[in-house]
Design a protein around this motif. Sequence first.
Motif, PDB file in Angstrom:
ATOM      1  N   TRP A  24       0.863  -1.195   0.000  1.00  0.00           N
ATOM      2  CA  TRP A  24       0.000   0.000   0.000  1.00  0.00           C
ATOM      3  C   TRP A  24       0.887   1.228   0.000  1.00  0.00           C
ATOM      4  CZ3 TRP A  24      -5.380   0.585   0.421  1.00  0.00           C
ATOM      5  CH2 TRP A  24      -5.833   1.885   0.704  1.00  0.00           C
TER       6      TRP A  24
ATOM      7  N   ARG B 132      -4.016   2.111  -4.890  1.00  0.00           N
ATOM      8  CA  ARG B 132      -3.125   2.292  -3.735  1.00  0.00           C
ATOM      9  C   ARG B 132      -2.082   1.181  -3.626  1.00  0.00           C
ATOM     10  NH1 ARG B 132      -2.912   6.935  -3.697  1.00  0.00           N
ATOM     11  NH2 ARG B 132      -4.790   8.127  -3.353  1.00  0.00           N
TER      12      ARG B 132
ATOM     13  N   ASP C 228       0.244   5.746  -0.136  1.00  0.00           N
ATOM     14  CA  ASP C 228      -0.496   6.977  -0.392  1.00  0.00           C
ATOM     15  C   ASP C 228       0.338   8.126   0.155  1.00  0.00           C
ATOM     16  OD1 ASP C 228      -1.157   7.353   2.413  1.00  0.00           O
ATOM     17  OD2 ASP C 228      -2.948   6.126   2.165  1.00  0.00           O
TER      18      ASP C 228
END
Length: 148
Positions: free
Chosen positions: A19, A138, A21
Amino acid sequence: MATLFTKIIDGEIPGRFVWADDVCVAFGTIAPITDGHVLVVPRAEVAELTAAPDDVIAHLAVVARTIGAAVKAEWDAPRAALLVAGFEVPHLHLHVLPAWDEASLTFANARTDVPADALDAAAERVRSALRAAGHGDRVPRSLASPAL
């Protein structure tokens, strides 16, 4: 001085990213309690839970829930667990893992002898589960980099 996790995020030390972000990344731990054990780590160097701003904690919790749902489904576990300890690295991190019972949720069960290919395979399973759940935007392009 940069923390171990900052060095992983910056690519100075290898990581298995699932992941990414603007606020955080998540990567597989090298000492999993169970397969699918992931660390959710803010990009900013925050020493521990009580030092984090409210918005960062809220974001980490949402990402942990999202990853928790993915690992729960992927490993057919009855629960997803969230552990916050952080004594080994002075950089806030949330442990997210599939869970079958409370007794197994102890760092005494962490395995340090898992072969690299098995760690890679577990991380790829998490990445695949996140994509299947609609979070492909993501999931980093590469297991080895947090770049989207």
